[in-house]
Design a protein around this motif. Structure first.
Motif, PDB file in Angstrom:
ATOM      1  N   ARG A  27       0.834  -1.206   0.000  1.00 55.75           N
ATOM      2  CA  ARG A  27       0.000   0.000   0.000  1.00 55.75           C
ATOM      3  C   ARG A  27       0.859   1.242   0.000  1.00 55.75           C
ATOM      4  NH1 ARG A  27      -4.071  -2.980   3.024  1.00 55.75           N
ATOM      5  NH2 ARG A  27      -2.944  -2.710   4.959  1.00 55.75           N
ATOM      6  N   ILE A  28       1.883   1.194   0.801  1.00 54.63           N
ATOM      7  CA  ILE A  28       2.769   2.361   0.880  1.00 54.63           C
ATOM      8  C   ILE A  28       3.420   2.597  -0.478  1.00 54.63           C
ATOM      9  CG2 ILE A  28       4.890   3.224   1.908  1.00 54.63           C
ATOM     10  CD1 ILE A  28       4.059   1.773   4.450  1.00 54.63           C
ATOM     11  N   LYS A  29       3.848   1.537  -1.090  1.00 55.14           N
ATOM     12  CA  LYS A  29       4.477   1.662  -2.403  1.00 55.14           C
ATOM     13  C   LYS A  29       3.498   2.252  -3.409  1.00 55.14           C
ATOM     14  CE  LYS A  29       7.209  -0.967  -5.636  1.00 55.14           C
ATOM     15  NZ  LYS A  29       6.494  -0.857  -6.887  1.00 55.14           N
ATOM     16  N   ARG A  30       2.315   1.802  -3.359  1.00 53.62           N
ATOM     17  CA  ARG A  30       1.306   2.318  -4.281  1.00 53.62           C
ATOM     18  C   ARG A  30       1.126   3.818  -4.089  1.00 53.62           C
ATOM     19  NH1 ARG A  30      -4.253  -0.060  -2.959  1.00 53.62           N
ATOM     20  NH2 ARG A  30      -4.273   1.697  -1.524  1.00 53.62           N
ATOM     21  N   GLU A  31       1.046   4.212  -2.833  1.00 50.19           N
ATOM     22  CA  GLU A  31       0.869   5.641  -2.579  1.00 50.19           C
ATOM     23  C   GLU A  31       2.066   6.427  -3.080  1.00 50.19           C
ATOM     24  OE1 GLU A  31       0.080   6.252   1.533  1.00 50.19           O
ATOM     25  OE2 GLU A  31      -1.619   4.864   1.487  1.00 50.19           O
ATOM     26  N   ARG A  32       3.233   5.873  -2.861  1.00 51.24           N
ATOM     27  CA  ARG A  32       4.437   6.548  -3.304  1.00 51.24           C
ATOM     28  C   ARG A  32       4.458   6.708  -4.816  1.00 51.24           C
ATOM     29  NH1 ARG A  32       8.765   3.317  -2.591  1.00 51.24           N
ATOM     30  NH2 ARG A  32       7.772   2.403  -0.789  1.00 51.24           N
ATOM     31  N   GLU A  45       1.993   6.903  -6.768  1.00 55.41           N
ATOM     32  CA  GLU A  45       1.048   7.947  -7.174  1.00 55.41           C
ATOM     33  C   GLU A  45       1.636   9.327  -6.974  1.00 55.41           C
ATOM     34  OE1 GLU A  45      -3.011   5.511  -6.091  1.00 55.41           O
ATOM     35  OE2 GLU A  45      -2.609   7.405  -5.075  1.00 55.41           O
ATOM     36  N   LEU A  46       2.271   9.490  -5.865  1.00 59.30           N
ATOM     37  CA  LEU A  46       2.915  10.777  -5.585  1.00 59.30           C
ATOM     38  C   LEU A  46       3.942  11.108  -6.649  1.00 59.30           C
ATOM     39  CD1 LEU A  46       3.555  11.072  -1.768  1.00 59.30           C
ATOM     40  CD2 LEU A  46       2.452  12.718  -3.246  1.00 59.30           C
TER      41      LEU A  46
END
Lengths: 387, 220
Positions: free
Chosen positions: A235-240, A242-243
């Motif tokens: 999840r964290i990777k996904r958010e990153r 996107e950023l």
């Protein structure tokens, strides 16, 4: 109460070849000691008797109320008129309707059989059978059914009393039975309702069911935690990601604003070329005169959304490489050999722009200005029009 | 516009009298088709009549799975209870209590679902992100049968997907947008302390630095 005029009429059936008429019965007032109804022979209704009856009944009816006793009286009056002497109650006791029915049917059947067997009537046997049946009929007590009110009936008394039946009172027994049946019904309904509720609950899986999936958390907490960690990292990777993409976009916007027109153009062209290459890589290049064939979306799943290469779909009996064919056969569909076939083949074949030395398309001084003014994007002489 | 509940008892059943949510009647948060199916379902008729917030809690505790529709388009009890909660519109404190019930994960899931449907955007993020640290198991029942998920996956679905449990969720702005509007802090993962020490993914080495970068406040 309408007067009952008819005396019991013995219905005789007609059998072909058999004598049906019987010797006329003696008059109604004649003696008949076998019973109030007398013989079962066919009686003719005599009008004198009828009028007599009517008058008697009328008198008795007018005098007294229509109570049961009066009715009995009337019945007995009638009976006496017909020649019976016994009281009603007693005579009814002797009647067993079942027996009578059986006798009657037996007689009828026997008559029928006899008629069949001995179709050509033999007088002797017929007379014998007649006599027999007549004698049987004489012995039988045939009462015309008369309505007896409930409290006058005697059939209940005739019922055998069981030894174990302790309840003396009929009413109490009835009540008890009623209660029992009600209890049984209630129990049944309750059982049904419980079963239904259980079934519906089970179906809704409100109660625990034996499914393969186990949502028990205590099994192997370490593995659970590890799995959770993995998910959280993803999840964290996904958010990153996107950023990052957002940042990249913003950057590109910045850069583009600062560029010259020329540079923008170059970038655009590079971008276009890249897109085309990607398209070919994903979709595959269409062959020479390859038919674009799409099966349609109606009968397919959502899996078709994942497919990028529709150019690979082809019919089974298509010729993949039409360049191997002679030029005449390089036509679409079923056009080969048809009279309506046009001379012109396809665009690239008839295109005169690229392959010829036409002055329209030459890159020389003369066409420079023309090219500049043309619409569209061409790299030879970019348009200098002010945007 | 016609008045909602009085309009036609056969046309629009189950509408709620009360304040509107997302500028519509709360019952309309769930689409008409699914709403009709819920109202016609046996579970609704038997169990969900005359419920209060307290008895709703009792029913929710008895749940054994979450889900939307299963079988022949039958709504799950989870869905029926969610609709009942929407009809009842319990107070915020009650819902927060339900969300904090550590022992009853299906009650928590129900509260999370309700929050996602009805609460404002900033509150949704604030309330559902703690659930991303909870890895209890849940059973999810759908048209394809049963499936095992975890609470954090469910919360993630609620935060990112558009359709969960066959219900179209109201629009939720992206977290970045809310951060830009200064309503939220950037997300601090429960793994925050471990992240800087962990290997992370095998790709680039910038990741760890980026993680630290994310955890600190970013503005634009």
């Amino acid at each position: 109460m309408p007067p009952k005029l008819t005396q019991p009429v013995k219905r005789t059936r007609y059998f072909p070849g058999k004598r049906t008429s019987r010797s006329p019965s003696p008059s109604s007032s004649s003696d008949s000691e076998s019973g109030p109804q007398g013989e079962d022979e066919q009686r003719t209704v005599k009008t004198e008797d009828v009028t007599e009856l009517i008058s008697e009944i009328g008198e008795s009816a007018s005098e007294a109320e229509n109570s049961d006793e009066e009715r009995d009286k009337q019945v007995s009056v009638r009976r006496q008129a017909l020649g019976g002497t016994k009281p009603v109650v007693q005579s009814l006791k002797e009647v067993n309707l079942n027996e009578r029915f059986k006798e009657e049917t037996a007689i009828v059947e026997s008559e029928y059989e006899e008629s069949e067997e001995e179709h050509e009537s033999v007088d002797e046997s017929e007379s014998e059978s007649d006599v027999e049946s007549e004698s049987e009929e004489e012995n039988k007590v045939l009462l015309r059914p008369v309505f007896v009110p409930r409290n006058k009936r005697t059939t209940k008394e005739a019922k055998p009393q069981f030894a174990y039946d302790t309840t003396a009172d009929d009413e109490a027994r009835k009540e008890k039975k009623k209660e029992e049946t009600l209890a049984m019904i209630e129990q049944q309904i309750r059982a049904e309702a419980a079963a239904h509720a259980a079934a519906s609950l089970h179906e809704d899986n409100i109660i625990a069911n034996a499914e393969d999936i186990d949502d028990n958390d205590d099994v192997d907490p370490l593995a659970e935690r590890a799995a959770w960690k993995l998910r959280e990292l993803k999840r964290i990777k996904r958010e990153r990601d996107e950023l990052e993409q957002r940042e990249r976009e913003l950057q590109e916007i910045e850069m583009r604003r600062n560029m010259d027109d020329n540079e923008r153009l170059k970038e655009d062209l590079a971008r276009v070329r890249q897109q085309q290459e990607e398209k070919i890589k994903n979709h595959g290049k269409m062959g020479f005169m390859q038919k674009y064939y799409h099966k349609g979306a109606f009968y397919q799943d959502m899996d078709i959304l994942n497919r990028t290469n529709y150019n690979a779909e082809a019919l089974e009996d298509d010729i993949r490489d039409k360049t191997a064919l002679p030029k005449i056969m390089q036509v679409r569909g079923d056009q080969f050999g048809k009279r309506g076939r046009s001379k012109w083949t396809h665009l690239l074949n008839e295109d005169t722009s690229q392959n010829t030395d036409s002055p329209w398309f030459r890159k020389d001084h003369g066409s420079k200005r023309t090219q500049e003014k043309l619409g569209g994007l061409h790299d030879a002489y970019p348009s200098k029009r002010k945007k | 516009m016609e008045t909602g509940p009085e309009r036609g008892i056969t046309l629009e059943r189950g509408l709620v009298k009360g304040p509107e949510i997302h500028s519509q009647n709360p019952a309309r948060l769930i689409e008409k088709i699914i709403r009709e199916r819920i109202l016609d379902s046996p579970y609704w008729k038997e169990q969900c009549f005359g419920l209060t917030a307290a008895t709703l809690c009792d029913r929710a505790v008895e749940l054994t799975y979450i889900g939307g529709q299963f079988g022949q388009q039958r709504p799950t009890p989870f869905l029926c209870l969610a609709f009942k909660a929407i009809q009842l519109q319990p107070e915020k404190e009650i819902i927060l209590e339900y969300l904090a019930a550590e022992d009853f994960k299906y009650l928590r899931a129900l509260a999370a679902f309700y929050i996602r449907l009805t609460f404002p955007a900033a509150d949704i993020y604030k309330l559902l992100e703690p659930l991303l640290a909870d890895y209890h198991r849940l059973k999810l029942r759908s048209m394809n049968g049963f499936r095992l998920i975890h609470i954090d996956e469910f919360a993630d679905m609620l935060l990112t997907e558009e359709r969960v449990c066959d219900i179209a969720l109201p629009r939720l702005p992206k977290r970045i947008v809310l951060e830009d509007m200064e309503e939220l802090e950037p997300r601090e993962s429960a793994l925050g302390s471990e992240l800087s020490n962990s290997e992370g993914d095998s790709d680039d080495t910038n990741e760890v630095e980026r993680n630290n970068g994310i955890n600190s406040k970013e503005g634009h």
